[in-house]
Design an enzyme around this catalytic site. Structure first.
Site, PDB file in Angstrom:
ATOM      1  N   TYR A 125      10.178  30.370  30.029  1.00 30.11           N
ATOM      2  CA  TYR A 125      10.192  29.768  31.186  1.00 30.11           C
ATOM      3  C   TYR A 125       9.370  30.373  32.067  1.00 30.11           C
ATOM      4  O   TYR A 125       8.557  29.738  32.794  1.00 30.11           O
ATOM      5  CB  TYR A 125      11.650  29.880  31.645  1.00 30.11           C
ATOM      6  CG  TYR A 125      11.851  28.809  32.870  1.00 30.11           C
ATOM      7  CD1 TYR A 125      11.900  27.452  32.781  1.00 30.11           C
ATOM      8  CD2 TYR A 125      12.056  29.446  34.346  1.00 30.11           C
ATOM      9  CE1 TYR A 125      12.197  26.713  33.691  1.00 30.11           C
ATOM     10  CE2 TYR A 125      12.170  28.636  35.283  1.00 30.11           C
ATOM     11  CZ  TYR A 125      12.350  27.250  35.048  1.00 30.11           C
ATOM     12  OH  TYR A 125      12.566  26.466  36.277  1.00 30.11           O
TER      13      TYR A 125
ATOM     14  N   SER B 137       8.728  27.479  40.085  1.00 29.04           N
ATOM     15  CA  SER B 137       9.852  28.204  40.058  1.00 29.04           C
ATOM     16  C   SER B 137       9.720  29.606  40.350  1.00 29.04           C
ATOM     17  O   SER B 137       8.768  30.051  40.526  1.00 29.04           O
ATOM     18  CB  SER B 137      10.626  28.343  38.714  1.00 29.04           C
ATOM     19  OG  SER B 137      11.422  29.222  38.793  1.00 29.04           O
TER      20      SER B 137
ATOM     21  N   GLY C 182      10.672  13.420  35.110  1.00 33.86           N
ATOM     22  CA  GLY C 182      11.824  13.963  35.121  1.00 33.86           C
ATOM     23  C   GLY C 182      12.698  13.766  36.499  1.00 33.86           C
ATOM     24  O   GLY C 182      13.487  14.236  37.069  1.00 33.86           O
TER      25      GLY C 182
END
Ligand SMILES: NC(=O)c1ccc[n+]([C@@H]2O[C@H](COP(=O)([O-])OP(=O)(O)OC[C@H]3O[C@@H](n4cnc5c(N)ncnc54)[C@H](OP(=O)(O)O)[C@@H]3O)[C@@H](O)[C@H]2O)c1
Length: 238
Positions: A145, A132, A12
């Site tokens: 997520y 995260s 990514g």
């Protein structure tokens, strides 16, 4: 140039935070390969781009093997590729759930597993995963997520235990609200952002460079005795 002679793979790494990370590693002297499903012929800034899909084990295995043949290593692997498909559980499609878990969790497993034969051969091998703030904090509308990132943190801790004796460290970076990549949509959100902004102790979102600095530390010799940690880069969130 403390990473001179090291080869790094950033999944990514073509845009957003991954690119910020790639530039920081390259700035420290590493040869950096960015990998994604769509890659430009020339990613610029001295980076190399190779196509790979982290949801496909064969694709990631081919990536690591190609990097090894062409550039040596990889000595540093940043499992950064991720997606977000927001929506309340009642409206979250099975396909979106699967896409998020496939990319954010299975993708990290495939990436780390494919990298191991190379990373464990390198003295001071480094694996860095990307979680995260939402890996440890619930947010309505982010079930897939949040679940995937919490699992990445657990996976990181296990990988660190398994590889420590071989001199490989495995750590995780957990960015907060960042003005780069997918974070921009949240910061620009008319309804959500005014509710989230007061939780920022530092009074501002972070930058991609600030996240990249944390990854650079974990990729560098200076972090040799830091292992199995989740490094929160969120400016202090209340
Ligand atoms: N930005 C933030 O505020 C923030 C905050 C906390 C955590 N994070 C985490 O940081 C990481 C990077 O996020 P970002 O904001 O930079 O996202 P982004 O701008 O949307 O970039 C995502 C990157 O992942 C790649 N990617 C997606 N699916 C892939 C797949 N199946 N195989 C290979 N590459 C794939 C994308 O390229 P292709 O689509 O071409 O494959 C792209 O290069 C993610 O793990 C995210 O969860 C971001």
């Amino acid at each position: 140039m403390r990473l001179h002679g090291r080869t790094a793979v950033v999944t990514g790494g073509t845009r957003g935070l991954g690119r910020d990370v790639a530039l920081a590693l390259a700035g420290a002297g590493a040869t950096v390969v960015v990998a994604a499903r769509e890659v430009p012929d020339d990613p610029g800034d001295g980076l190399v781009a190779l196509k790979a899909d982290v949801t496909a084990p064969d694709s990631v295995a081919a990536l690591m093997s190609t990097v090894h043949e062409r550039y040596g290593g990889p000595h540093i692997v940043v499992a950064n590729a991720g997606v977000s498909r927001p929506g309340p559980i009642s409206a979250l499609s099975v396909e979106h759930w699967a896409e998020v878990v496939d990319t954010n969790l299975h993708g990290v497993f495939h990436t780390v597993r494919a990298a191991l034969p190379y990373v464990r051969r390198a003295p001071g091998g480094r694996v860095i995963t990307m979680s995260s703030l939402l890996g440890s904090r619930a947010m309505a509308g982010a079930a897939a997520y949040c679940a995937s990132k919490a699992a990445v943190e657990a996976f990181t801790a296990v990988a660190a235990l398994e590889l420590a004796a071989e001199g490989v460290t495995v750590n995780c970076v957990a960015p907060g609200y960042i003005d780069s990549g997918m974070g921009r949509a949240l910061i620009g959100h008319e309804v959500l952002w005014p509710k989230l902004a007061p939780s920022l102790a530092s009074g501002r979102p972070g930058t991609g460079e600030e996240v990249a600095g944390a990854v650079l530390f974990l990729a560098s010799p200076e972090s040799s005795y830091v292992n199995g940690q989740v490094l929160h880069v969120d400016g202090g969130v209340r």
